[in-house]
Design a protein around this motif. Sequence first.
Motif, PDB file in Angstrom:
ATOM      1  N   VAL A   1       0.847  -1.196   0.000  1.00 54.42           N
ATOM      2  CA  VAL A   1       0.000   0.000   0.000  1.00 54.42           C
ATOM      3  C   VAL A   1       0.879   1.242   0.000  1.00 54.42           C
ATOM      4  O   VAL A   1       0.670   2.181  -0.779  1.00 54.42           O
ATOM      5  CB  VAL A   1      -0.943  -0.012   1.218  1.00 54.42           C
TER       6      VAL A   1
ATOM      7  N   ARG B   1       2.528  -7.013  -4.448  1.00 54.69           N
ATOM      8  CA  ARG B   1       1.398  -7.224  -5.362  1.00 54.69           C
ATOM      9  C   ARG B   1       0.763  -5.908  -5.773  1.00 54.69           C
ATOM     10  O   ARG B   1       0.968  -4.886  -5.137  1.00 54.69           O
ATOM     11  CB  ARG B   1       0.336  -8.075  -4.673  1.00 54.69           C
ATOM     12  N   TYR B   2      -0.066  -6.025  -6.806  1.00 51.24           N
ATOM     13  CA  TYR B   2      -0.937  -4.912  -7.251  1.00 51.24           C
ATOM     14  C   TYR B   2      -0.150  -3.650  -7.573  1.00 51.24           C
ATOM     15  O   TYR B   2      -0.668  -2.539  -7.407  1.00 51.24           O
ATOM     16  CB  TYR B   2      -2.002  -4.572  -6.198  1.00 51.24           C
TER      17      TYR B   2
ATOM     18  N   ASN C   1      -1.477  -0.577 -10.053  1.00 52.97           N
ATOM     19  CA  ASN C   1      -2.770  -0.853 -10.688  1.00 52.97           C
ATOM     20  C   ASN C   1      -3.564   0.434 -10.879  1.00 52.97           C
ATOM     21  O   ASN C   1      -3.685   1.246  -9.968  1.00 52.97           O
ATOM     22  CB  ASN C   1      -3.594  -1.819  -9.831  1.00 52.97           C
ATOM     23  N   GLY C   2      -4.090   0.602 -12.086  1.00 48.25           N
ATOM     24  CA  GLY C   2      -4.941   1.750 -12.371  1.00 48.25           C
ATOM     25  C   GLY C   2      -4.195   3.061 -12.540  1.00 48.25           C
ATOM     26  O   GLY C   2      -4.807   4.100 -12.722  1.00 48.25           O
TER      27      GLY C   2
ATOM     28  N   GLY D   1      -1.391   5.851 -14.228  1.00 52.85           N
ATOM     29  CA  GLY D   1      -1.153   6.388 -15.558  1.00 52.85           C
ATOM     30  C   GLY D   1      -2.004   7.612 -15.773  1.00 52.85           C
ATOM     31  O   GLY D   1      -3.036   7.765 -15.107  1.00 52.85           O
TER      32      GLY D   1
ATOM     33  N   ASN E   1       2.131 -10.582  -7.963  1.00 50.86           N
ATOM     34  CA  ASN E   1       0.932 -10.947  -8.718  1.00 50.86           C
ATOM     35  C   ASN E   1       0.016  -9.750  -8.951  1.00 50.86           C
ATOM     36  O   ASN E   1      -0.045  -8.826  -8.154  1.00 50.86           O
ATOM     37  CB  ASN E   1       0.142 -12.011  -7.950  1.00 50.86           C
ATOM     38  N   ALA E   2      -0.733  -9.841 -10.056  1.00 52.50           N
ATOM     39  CA  ALA E   2      -1.792  -8.873 -10.377  1.00 52.50           C
ATOM     40  C   ALA E   2      -1.287  -7.439 -10.337  1.00 52.50           C
ATOM     41  O   ALA E   2      -1.882  -6.576  -9.702  1.00 52.50           O
ATOM     42  CB  ALA E   2      -2.982  -9.065  -9.433  1.00 52.50           C
TER      43      ALA E   2
ATOM     44  N   ASN F   1      -2.325  -3.855 -13.576  1.00 55.61           N
ATOM     45  CA  ASN F   1      -3.673  -4.101 -14.088  1.00 55.61           C
ATOM     46  C   ASN F   1      -4.369  -2.770 -14.308  1.00 55.61           C
ATOM     47  O   ASN F   1      -4.172  -1.816 -13.549  1.00 55.61           O
ATOM     48  CB  ASN F   1      -4.510  -4.908 -13.075  1.00 55.61           C
ATOM     49  N   LEU F   2      -5.186  -2.701 -15.349  1.00 56.29           N
ATOM     50  CA  LEU F   2      -6.060  -1.542 -15.568  1.00 56.29           C
ATOM     51  C   LEU F   2      -5.309  -0.236 -15.680  1.00 56.29           C
ATOM     52  O   LEU F   2      -5.868   0.824 -15.433  1.00 56.29           O
ATOM     53  CB  LEU F   2      -7.104  -1.447 -14.433  1.00 56.29           C
TER      54      LEU F   2
ATOM     55  N   ARG G   1      -3.589   2.934 -17.569  1.00 56.36           N
ATOM     56  CA  ARG G   1      -3.966   3.648 -18.785  1.00 56.36           C
ATOM     57  C   ARG G   1      -2.912   4.723 -19.061  1.00 56.36           C
ATOM     58  O   ARG G   1      -2.612   5.529 -18.191  1.00 56.36           O
ATOM     59  CB  ARG G   1      -5.343   4.281 -18.620  1.00 56.36           C
TER      60      ARG G   1
ATOM     61  N   ASP H   1      -3.417  -7.083 -16.626  1.00 59.44           N
ATOM     62  CA  ASP H   1      -4.817  -7.410 -16.903  1.00 59.44           C
ATOM     63  C   ASP H   1      -5.570  -6.139 -17.314  1.00 59.44           C
ATOM     64  O   ASP H   1      -5.477  -5.110 -16.650  1.00 59.44           O
ATOM     65  CB  ASP H   1      -5.446  -8.015 -15.637  1.00 59.44           C
ATOM     66  N   SER H   2      -6.309  -6.213 -18.415  1.00 57.76           N
ATOM     67  CA  SER H   2      -7.152  -5.099 -18.897  1.00 57.76           C
ATOM     68  C   SER H   2      -6.375  -3.797 -19.080  1.00 57.76           C
ATOM     69  O   SER H   2      -6.946  -2.718 -18.930  1.00 57.76           O
ATOM     70  CB  SER H   2      -8.335  -4.856 -17.951  1.00 57.76           C
TER      71      SER H   2
END
Lengths: 617, 696
Positions: A337, A362-363, A366-367, A369, A381-382, A385-386, A388, A404-405
């Motif tokens: 975090v 992890r993570y 994510n999200g 950008g 892991n993961a 993801n997401l 942009r 992912d995505s």
Amino acid sequence: MCGIAGVARLDGGVEPLSKLLASLEAMRDRGTEHGAGMAAYSPEPGGKVRARVFLRRGRDEQALQELLERLGANGSHVLARLGHGVEVVEALLNDYPTPADLSRLWFLQASRTLEVWKSIGWPREVAEAYGLRGGEERRVWIGHTRYPTNSPGFQPWLAHPFSAGETVIVHNGDLSSYGANKRLIMYGMGLTSFTGNDSEAIAYIVEMLYRDGANPLDVVEAMVYGRGPRWARLDGPYAVIYIHGTLHGPVFSAFVDRHHFRPLYYAKVGETVYLASEAAAVKAMDPRARPVMLRGGGYIVVYPDGEMEARGLTSWKEYPAPQPPPWAVDASKMNRVELNQALAAMLERTGRAAAYNLQGHRYVANGLGPGRLELWGVVGNASLNLVRGLEARIYGQAQEDLGDSMEDSRVIVYGSVGDSAGQAMRSGELHILGDAGNRLGVQMKGGTIVLRGDAGDYLAEFMAGGVIVALGRVGRYIASGMVGGKIYVRGHVPVSHVGKAPPRRQVERYIKALAARGEISEEQMVKALRGQTVEELLQALGDKFRRLAKLWGVLHIGYPHVEYRYLRGDERDELEAILRRHVEATGVPLDVEQLLEEKYTVITSVKVKPPEGEGAW
Amino acid sequence: MARAVRIRLLNKYLPPVGGAAGPEFWERWRIERIRHAALHGLEEPLYTGVSRRGRLLDRLEVLGIKPEEVKALAEKLGPEGIDRLDVDVGLDFAGVKLRVPVYLGDMSFGALSGNPNIALARAADAAGAVVGVGEGGLHPEVAKSRNIVIQWASGRFGVDRDMLRRGIAVNIKIGQGAKPGIGGHLPSRKVVGEIAKLRRLPPGTEALSPAPHHDIYSIEDLAQRVRMLREFTGKPVLVKTAATNQVGFVALGTARADAMGIIVDGAGAGTGATPKIVRDHIGIPIDYAVPVVHDLLVDNGLRDGFIVIGGGMVSAAEDILKLVLLGADMAMMGTAALIAMGCIMCHLCNTGKCPTALTNSLDSPLRLDIDWAVARTVNWLRAVERGLKLFTYLLGEDSLHKLRGRRELLRLHNADPEVASVLGVELAEPGSVAWYGDPREEPVPREVYAEAKTPVLGMGGYVPGYTAPAERPIDLLRIEAAQVTRPPVDPYREEIDISVRLPDGTVYEAPIGVPCIDPALREAAEALGYPLDCELLERPYAAAVPPGSEPPPGTTVVIVDEELRGRLGRSKPWLEEWIVRLDDGYWRDGIRDTVALVAAGDLRHAADVYKLVALGADIVVVRRSLRWLSRKLAGEPYERRREAYENTLIELGWELRLLMGAGGLTSYQSLQGNRWLLRSLDGEVARRLDVAVAGR
């Protein structure tokens, strides 16, 4: 369920428990406080059977008493007090306990060569409950941190490792074959009582196979590939590490299910072999380790004399990495975090972010950008993801589920990636310089993926759009369920590795039946039997193929179209643009001119609708 | 030249079909009840009392509530009077105070045609319920509503980072009750226009979501995704799974992953498209699942603050009340909401030709009148709220929440003690869940023998032996599906080996035995490599015996044939029971791997094959359907007969693979004798077939 780890010395030397504990602690996200345990090769000096049982005060004394009277060698002692009136009692026995004994008491072990410690709690708490401080040294260790799947989390006998005689295992997964396996050991070994935990069945089957004279490779053949006693085959996800003790030394082995539903990473440093569910957990045991993946159906065997055999390991590829900039943050001092907050703040302030010493966090990002991101170490892991509009470079490797995505982003990995990288990617670029796990680009909807190393199975499964360029070797079941997009694989791919076909045996039987009935000519039959692709069969059989097509199943949304050939003009342009961008983005040279001259297996989706049934029913 | 299409707005109820075309839970009276509620704001009847058959929910009596009293009080108070009762039946859901504990099931834009999605979302906001948007992207009009839950499903259709943050919560969809272990499926004819664009698919392709999430193969993977989505969106995360054997432990794992709650979707739930064989045989009903989930959560100290939502054939306020008494917090309703908006239960959802403009294809001229549909749905939700208020009031509480898990208020009628103990409910009088009769089904649908197609249908609830009579004891067995703890396997993309190797080394391509009743059938079976019953009998050391008879010692091919016992066929022991006994016997004698055990009888479909193999048979001869087909085809030319048989046999193989894949089995070897995969809805059947009762 869970995270597993193992460490073994090939030269007869020893390793401390602290390494194993460090690995299990690095996989905290895979576990819970609901159980952990360790096991080691540790022959009982007097050749006796070392029994350890969970003694529930007020319930089990009599059963233990009777066991000791019958088999006991010289008394017993309490090894650990686990609270809630449960103790672990250790005693030396003159012989193995009987199935009846096993049904009366919860044994941790009854073995001449092994030691097992397990309970409720996190790995270090369990070690402490037994007074283990980490300095204990053994030739081989395995360990487990538990996330309970199909049983409650408050009974210590449900923690791993599970032992049966001279075999002790740790397992990550959940067996769909449990009911069938259970019958084999119930009747094969006369067992009447089970914990109900599927992992226990693995220990018993391995032990049974060894008692029947199997060698370590036979065990893999029987349990992974079903070429052994009936009902010994395991089904469902599993990664297993086990020790089988003999008086001449330990067999240390690991195997993974054929679909690679569960990960296992491997590294060898000097004379020591490391295994763990995560790459970061391998590095936690030895920072010099270069973790590689064990692919689906792969195995590792270390024989008692230190010889080693392996199948299905990916390779380690290293690319020179620049030094992190002075303003980069040290991820090893942060949890995930904090790391993500730091990265987000840097991106927002300056449009640039960098972190080093990632240890399987992890993570990551994510999200996030837009902006530029640089990472050094093992990305957990993961992650990514997401995202942009992100331009990301990973100097090191990434574990499962990267990108992912992701959208309108460029992600470059100077190393390997785990399973399902680029899942449902929407647009942008993913450049991987090392190897990839299974299902690279699964359900990809757009963008490009360039892979320099090798790919696992199920590449581009359900692909709906975009382009994948694979320059290394690829696995099986490529592009099954593909509905759009394009795949270039450098070199020849056996067409049997593309899509999923009915069993060859059945197809051949059917073609022969067509010929026997005179529906097709002898010549057609010979041609069809040589046919590999759907198109070749179609050519050989003409409209009779309609019959055969049913064996593929109607929900199958089209057979991927496969051609092995030199590139056409437009494809040359497309590939050249992609490869030039790849070289420019990664800064790692490639002979693009040469690559454009080579032959490729080009895979696209074609909708071959089985013709409607003739006549009116 | 394209013709100008005139858009027609639909704003009235059409006559219902429900129950006319085969066994169906959504019978006409249930449809009428919902319509009455949607028109008048009160369900009629509100409380139906106890039934001796059907779902356990229907057999549960709530102590202290009598149908007449409910009726009298409802008439005395009227809708406004009930509204004034000082009773709270809502709950806090992701920071929003709901008025009615209803989660409107996850129906995607694509499965529904846009206007119904908008109507549901607006109705949820207006009536204080919550709606799941399903997988297929967020319709821009739906996005304007507040009480929406965004779905993260295996196909990732329409997912991007903004969309994920638009709802009040995120729902990770692992499975659904209508098709546990099977991925989502939007038929190609509905993948057009805006729907194809949102899903980023070429128009006209099948929108298939993988059976598993390819990043969730285990409970720790699920935990990883829950945490990721929670950290990513800052919203609470729900997990939706089908009710299966391990549902209690799945719920525990979900709670340990710090999810906000779990949606447990029971057998018989509705869907836009599901293979019939899967709908009819996989997963367990919600009334078995909820108490098990509740108890395990309580035992492990994880019940507080965790929301349990039960779904699957939940039709009215009285169902919700009973689910709450069994331990749920909320109910998920999908089919009922569609009925409120005009669904007539004609099962055409998968075709895109919905006559009520709910699930029709986007290019069809019929449109649902949004305002009308919102008004109906709000009225119906109000009616549900009023029903629950009335019940809670009659039970002397001021909040529905206080009734959660209060099973001492329930009595179970006409069931066995074993089932009652799973529910934790006192038995009113002993009886049996199982009831038998003729379910009036055509053994081989036309698409099977004419096209080798797996029958797929939309909507409707049917659980044999539970919502409709069972034909034989085996119908009471439910098949396991993989949810969370391991991934299901998709037979169309991954290998599932159903070939059988007999002890003498003979290999057959499937464990599906074929009766020698027509030379055309024989030829079809031989070309496909399926075993023939007459050939099995001709093997050395083969013998056929009726159930109840021991085969001669030394027999290595044992055919248990229920027709050999003559006219008194249905007497004890059952064929399935005798297979279990012989299988156990051979294991005990240590000769199981030298004997081939064949079950032959009045058997119908791939689910019979699956269940009998799991009980202990090696090969199952499917007589009923193939005989029926041979009668149907009598008079047809040889070639056409052969092709029809061939289609049917191939299709049986696919259905068997579908059932196996749903449970994460990749080989016949892991199915044979694996009774762990089966659960019984009935205690006696469980005992006699050595399988556990559902929920255990």
